[in-house]
Structures are given as structure tokens and as C-alpha cells.
Design a protein around this motif. Structure first.
Motif, short mmCIF file in Angstrom:
data_model
loop_
_atom_site.label_atom_id
_atom_site.label_comp_id
_atom_site.label_asym_id
_atom_site.label_seq_id
_atom_site.Cartn_x
_atom_site.Cartn_y
_atom_site.Cartn_z
N PHE A 1 45.50 32.96 38.78
CA PHE A 1 45.74 34.36 39.09
C PHE A 1 44.79 35.23 38.27
N GLY A 2 44.76 36.50 38.58
CA GLY A 2 43.91 37.42 37.84
C GLY A 2 42.43 37.10 37.93
N VAL A 3 41.97 36.63 39.10
CA VAL A 3 40.55 36.32 39.25
C VAL A 3 39.73 37.59 39.07
N GLY A 4 38.74 37.51 38.21
CA GLY A 4 37.92 38.67 37.88
C GLY A 4 38.36 39.39 36.62
N TRP A 5 39.50 38.98 36.07
CA TRP A 5 40.03 39.61 34.86
C TRP A 5 39.90 38.66 33.68
N MET A 6 39.85 39.22 32.47
CA MET A 6 39.60 38.39 31.27
C MET A 6 40.14 39.10 30.04
N LEU A 7 39.80 38.55 28.86
CA LEU A 7 40.18 39.15 27.58
C LEU A 7 41.68 39.41 27.55
N ALA A 8 42.47 38.41 27.95
CA ALA A 8 43.88 38.61 28.26
C ALA A 8 44.81 38.03 27.20
N CYS A 9 46.06 38.50 27.26
CA CYS A 9 47.13 37.98 26.42
C CYS A 9 48.37 37.83 27.29
N ALA A 10 49.38 37.11 26.79
CA ALA A 10 50.62 36.90 27.54
C ALA A 10 51.82 37.09 26.63
N VAL A 11 52.94 37.49 27.24
CA VAL A 11 54.19 37.69 26.50
C VAL A 11 55.34 37.45 27.48
N VAL A 12 56.49 37.02 26.96
CA VAL A 12 57.63 36.68 27.80
C VAL A 12 58.75 37.70 27.60
N ASP A 13 59.28 38.20 28.71
CA ASP A 13 60.50 39.00 28.70
C ASP A 13 61.64 38.00 28.88
N VAL A 14 62.26 37.61 27.78
CA VAL A 14 63.26 36.54 27.82
C VAL A 14 64.48 36.92 28.66
N PRO A 15 65.09 38.10 28.46
CA PRO A 15 66.28 38.43 29.27
C PRO A 15 66.01 38.41 30.77
N ARG A 16 64.81 38.78 31.18
CA ARG A 16 64.47 38.84 32.61
C ARG A 16 63.73 37.60 33.09
N SER A 17 63.54 36.61 32.21
CA SER A 17 62.84 35.37 32.55
C SER A 17 61.55 35.64 33.30
N THR A 18 60.74 36.51 32.71
CA THR A 18 59.49 36.91 33.35
C THR A 18 58.34 36.79 32.37
N VAL A 19 57.22 36.23 32.83
CA VAL A 19 56.00 36.16 32.04
C VAL A 19 55.11 37.33 32.44
N TYR A 20 54.59 38.03 31.45
CA TYR A 20 53.65 39.12 31.68
C TYR A 20 52.31 38.77 31.06
N ALA A 21 51.24 39.07 31.76
CA ALA A 21 49.88 38.89 31.23
C ALA A 21 49.13 40.21 31.38
N PHE A 22 48.40 40.58 30.35
CA PHE A 22 47.64 41.83 30.34
C PHE A 22 46.17 41.48 30.18
N ALA A 23 45.31 42.10 31.00
CA ALA A 23 43.90 41.72 31.00
C ALA A 23 43.02 42.92 31.32
N SER A 24 41.74 42.80 30.97
CA SER A 24 40.78 43.87 31.22
C SER A 24 39.55 43.33 31.94
N GLN A 25 38.70 44.26 32.35
CA GLN A 25 37.40 43.92 32.93
C GLN A 25 36.28 44.66 32.19
N GLU A 26 36.55 44.99 30.94
CA GLU A 26 35.63 45.77 30.12
C GLU A 26 35.37 47.14 30.74
N GLY A 27 36.38 47.68 31.39
CA GLY A 27 36.33 49.02 31.96
C GLY A 27 37.46 49.87 31.42
N GLN A 28 37.85 50.91 32.18
CA GLN A 28 38.90 51.81 31.72
C GLN A 28 40.29 51.22 31.88
N GLN A 29 40.47 50.33 32.84
CA GLN A 29 41.81 49.88 33.19
C GLN A 29 42.21 48.59 32.51
N ILE A 30 43.52 48.50 32.25
CA ILE A 30 44.15 47.26 31.83
C ILE A 30 45.18 46.92 32.90
#
Length: 280
Positions: free
Chosen positions: A55-84
Motif C-alpha cells: 500500500f502507499g505506492v509512491g509514498w515514503m519516509l513513513a512511520c506506523a502506530v496502532v490504535d489498540v482500542p479500535r484494532s487499527t493500524v495507522y501509517a503516516f507518510a510523505s512525498q517530500e512535499g506539503q502533504q502528509i
């Protein structure tokens, strides 16, 4: 492999991997992307198979964190631009994506690190963002906060719209750290501190963050002026051996992957251990 994050999801250990375009194990025709890999625990700590869809093809420089109560994995990534971007999944196979935050015009985002939940009502979750373009020399670390990992994320520094170069004010109250890059951010509920590891600026010659050092800092508010540097800094320094590429097959784009030997000629493994807290 450059950016990785260990996570525990539904009782299993995984290594989140931000696969760079020229990584030796890139399976997407040289495009950056994101994935998770199964990982065994002690004593073997064996690397297992890829456990997620790509997933996240084209995105990089990423990290991940787990929302335990909601059993959800979140990943945050950039493309060396304005958006995350933020990607989320409850089964590691089906992923949704959205824009987590857009920084002011002229600002580039790089590495991110997301920590929480904290015990602070004003900042349940926090994101350390490595940026270029804010006032000051080189990389600058700023913070965004959110009530949940899904957002909404709000940049914690005041921007000067009248300036041709956007600036983040270091005045007390603004959520700014200052010069630095490659952050890792965690909240310790026992002490009430946000703890951050980062690469310091200014740098040695050779690049924007080639200091070969890791520093530790902590704050209870994330605010400018509240950060306490560890008296043990630098808590990690690469020696002459660690600064070399240890494979006759490696190109200039290959960096040493901690704990793995992708090529039989690799002769050194970087290991890290701490006997005490960076703050004593």
C-alpha cells in the motif's frame, strides 16, 4: 531499508517497512511503497514473511502506530512535499487513505513520528514532522496534534504569512522543537514526558543530516523552550566501521539494514543496547 517501526497488532509482532525506491528488496519496479512483515520475538527475533498487502505506492519516509482500542493500524507518510498522508487498516490487507495534514506553501515534509495516546487533553496524539523551508538553517522539527489518530491534525506552530519564507515561531506555547531531523516520538505515561530521539543539526560536511549521532530530548508540553536535552547526548554515535557499506555488491544507494544480511559478503551488524535511560 531505511524507515522501519516495530508494532504489536492483535497480539502479534510486526515490522512496518517504508521501502525506498532503490531498496534491494523493492518489488514494485523501483517505486517507493509501504508494507508490514511478520517478526518473531525473543530469543530468535527472526524476520518472517510479508504480512500485509502493498500500500502507499509512491509514498515514503513513513512511520506506523496502532490504535489498540479500535484494532487499527495507522501509517503516516510523505512525498517530500506539503502533504502528509495517513493510511489505515484493520486487517493489514485492505487500506484506506486520506490527507492527514497539509503544511504551508513552500514547506517540504520528510520523516514523521507519531506518538500517544498521552494523558494531556490538549495533545492526545502528537506528530513530529521533519521539515525544510521554515525559517532557520536546515531541517526543522515541528509538531502537529490530534484528538485521534484519524485526525483532524493541527500544526502546532504559528506561521508568518507575511514572510516570503514561512516561519514557525519559537515563542513559548508554540509546538516547535527547532533544528533536527529523523525524529522518533513516544509518550511515557508514568513520567508524563514526551520523549524524542533525533539527529541533531548543525551538521558535519557531507549532507543535511550526516552527523552520525543520535540525541535524546524530552518535554511535557511539546512547546518551544520546554525541551530538556539528555546529559548523556549523544546517546548513540556511529563508529568508523558503522559508517561503511559492508558489501562488495552494494551500490551507493544501499544502506545497511539493521539485523539482516542481504548479501553474503556483509561482515558487520549494527546493534544498539541501552543499559539506562538517557536521562538517568
Amino acid at each position: 531499508m531505511t524507515e522501519t517501526t516495530p508494532i504489536v497488532f492483535n497480539g502479534s509482532l510486526y515490522r512496518f517497512e517504508s521501502v525506498r525506491a532503490h531498496n534491494w528488496n523493492n518489488t514494485m519496479d523501483g517505486k517507493p511503497y509501504l508494507r508490514l512483515r511478520a517478526q518473531s520475538g525473543p530469543p530468535a527475533w527472526q524476520t518472517g514473511p510479508i504480512a500485509s498487502s502493498v500500500f502507499g505506492v509512491g509514498w515514503m519516509l513513513a512511520c506506523a502506530v496502532v490504535d489498540v482500542p479500535r484494532s487499527t493500524v495507522y501509517a503516516f507518510a510523505s512525498q517530500e512535499g506539503q502533504q502528509i498522508a495517513v493510511f489505515s487498516s484493520q486487517n493489514l490487507q485492505t487500506w484506506t487513505n486520506a490527507t492527514a495534514i497539509t503544511l504551508p506553501a513552500g514547506i517540504k515534509t520528510f520523516n514523521t513520528a507519531v506518538g500517544g495516546p498521552s494523558t494531556q487533553a490538549t495533545a492526545p496524539y502528537a506528530m513530529a514532522i521533519e521539515t525544510l523551508g521554515f525559517a532557520g538553517s536546515g531541517f526543522q522539527i515541528v509538531f502537529a496534534t490530534a484528538p485521534t489518530l484519524a485526525g483532524p491534525w493541527t500544526l502546532g506552530g504559528a506561521t508568518d504569512a507575511a514572510s516570503p519564507v514561512q516561519s514557525v515561531s519559537p515563542s513559548p506555547g508554540n509546538l516547535v522543537f527547532g533544528p533536527g531531523s529523523c525524529p522518533a516520538l513516544r509518550f511515557d505515561a508514568a513520567s508524563g514526558y514526551w520523549h524524542m530521539l533525533y539527529t541533531p543539526n548543525p551538521t558535519v560536511p557531507g549532507g543535511g543530516y550526516r552527523t552520525w549521532q543520535i540525541y535524546a530530548a524530552r518535554s511535557k508540553t511539546l512547546a518551544a523552550g520546554s525541551w530538556e536535552l539528555s546529559p548523556q547526548n549523544p546517546i548513540l554515535v556511529a563508529d568508523a566501521v558503522d559508517r561503511q557499506i559492508h558489501s562488495e555488491y552494494a551500490s551507493c544507494n544501499l544502506k545497511w539494514f539493521h539485523g539482516k544480511q542481504p548479501f553474503p559478503s556483509s561482515r558487520h551488524k549494527n546493534t544498539i543496547s541501552f543499559s539506562k535511560s538517557p536521562f538517568g
